[in-house]
Write a protein that holds these residues in place. Sequence first.
Motif, PDB file in Angstrom:
ATOM      1  N   MET A 123      -5.215  39.593  11.778  1.00 12.32           N
ATOM      2  CA  MET A 123      -4.198  38.594  11.863  1.00 12.32           C
ATOM      3  C   MET A 123      -3.063  39.101  12.656  1.00 12.32           C
ATOM      4  O   MET A 123      -2.477  37.906  13.295  1.00 12.32           O
ATOM      5  N   SER A 124      -2.602  40.614  13.440  1.00 13.46           N
ATOM      6  CA  SER A 124      -1.682  40.418  14.382  1.00 13.46           C
ATOM      7  C   SER A 124      -2.431  40.467  15.089  1.00 13.46           C
ATOM      8  O   SER A 124      -1.475  40.262  16.355  1.00 13.46           O
ATOM      9  N   TYR A 125      -3.027  40.179  15.412  1.00 14.33           N
ATOM     10  CA  TYR A 125      -3.560  39.228  16.494  1.00 14.33           C
ATOM     11  C   TYR A 125      -3.862  37.784  16.888  1.00 14.33           C
ATOM     12  O   TYR A 125      -3.701  37.274  18.031  1.00 14.33           O
ATOM     13  N   TYR A 126      -3.882  37.320  15.356  1.00 13.72           N
ATOM     14  CA  TYR A 126      -2.922  35.733  15.717  1.00 13.72           C
ATOM     15  C   TYR A 126      -1.482  35.436  15.597  1.00 13.72           C
ATOM     16  O   TYR A 126      -1.259  34.212  15.586  1.00 13.72           O
ATOM     17  N   ARG A 127      -0.554  36.130  15.922  1.00 12.73           N
ATOM     18  CA  ARG A 127       0.806  36.011  16.190  1.00 12.73           C
ATOM     19  C   ARG A 127       1.193  34.956  17.017  1.00 12.73           C
ATOM     20  O   ARG A 127       0.612  35.878  18.342  1.00 12.73           O
ATOM     21  N   LYS A 128       1.994  34.411  16.894  1.00  9.97           N
ATOM     22  CA  LYS A 128       1.930  33.271  18.058  1.00  9.97           C
ATOM     23  C   LYS A 128       2.864  33.880  19.606  1.00  9.97           C
ATOM     24  O   LYS A 128       2.273  33.349  19.939  1.00  9.97           O
ATOM     25  N   ASP A 129       3.834  34.665  19.109  1.00  7.28           N
ATOM     26  CA  ASP A 129       4.523  35.746  20.174  1.00  7.28           C
ATOM     27  C   ASP A 129       3.460  36.170  21.030  1.00  7.28           C
ATOM     28  O   ASP A 129       3.679  36.112  22.238  1.00  7.28           O
ATOM     29  N   HIS A 164       2.250  35.921  24.879  1.00  6.99           N
ATOM     30  CA  HIS A 164       2.855  36.681  26.060  1.00  6.99           C
ATOM     31  C   HIS A 164       1.329  36.881  26.719  1.00  6.99           C
ATOM     32  O   HIS A 164       1.156  37.233  28.020  1.00  6.99           O
ATOM     33  N   ILE A 165       0.330  37.192  26.005  1.00  8.47           N
ATOM     34  CA  ILE A 165      -0.935  37.060  26.768  1.00  8.47           C
ATOM     35  C   ILE A 165      -2.055  36.152  27.552  1.00  8.47           C
ATOM     36  O   ILE A 165      -2.536  35.872  28.577  1.00  8.47           O
ATOM     37  N   LEU A 166      -1.204  34.357  26.959  1.00 10.08           N
ATOM     38  CA  LEU A 166      -1.198  33.483  27.709  1.00 10.08           C
ATOM     39  C   LEU A 166      -0.654  33.426  29.441  1.00 10.08           C
ATOM     40  O   LEU A 166      -1.133  33.107  30.281  1.00 10.08           O
ATOM     41  N   ASP A 167       0.671  34.040  29.226  1.00  3.60           N
ATOM     42  CA  ASP A 167       1.350  34.046  30.089  1.00  3.60           C
ATOM     43  C   ASP A 167       1.082  35.324  31.317  1.00  3.60           C
ATOM     44  O   ASP A 167       1.049  34.605  32.446  1.00  3.60           O
ATOM     45  N   LYS A 168       0.848  36.376  31.165  1.00  2.00           N
ATOM     46  CA  LYS A 168       0.028  37.025  31.483  1.00  2.00           C
ATOM     47  C   LYS A 168      -1.012  36.785  32.830  1.00  2.00           C
ATOM     48  O   LYS A 168      -1.754  37.025  33.715  1.00  2.00           O
TER      49      LYS A 168
END
Length: 101
Positions: free
Chosen positions: A49-55, A59-63
């Motif tokens: 569930m910690s991997y599914y957080r939107k923020d 952040h990963i998508l931006d990186k």
Amino acid sequence: MAPVYLGGLISVNVLVLNAFLAKMDVFPFLFSSTVTGGVFAILLIIAAMSYYRKDKREHILDKYSQESKNERIKGNVIVAIYVSISFLLIFAVAFFKPGKL
């Protein structure tokens, strides 16, 4: 779908590592009892569930949206090797016999 695959792959890797350590008599198998298996399953769900957080996902998508084509190919090759090794380790653990080389 990437977080689902990542969470599943990490879960499988943890279970394979646990099975290997159980065969080596280093660590008990986590699903040897219902209570232990249930606690482990709940911990895996909380970790996933910690991997599914939107923020975190944003952040990963931006990186990685600024990657060049060469970096993207290199990353895909590394992921393919990781998935292949993870899959092959399932069979290595299944056919491993302690005490025999």
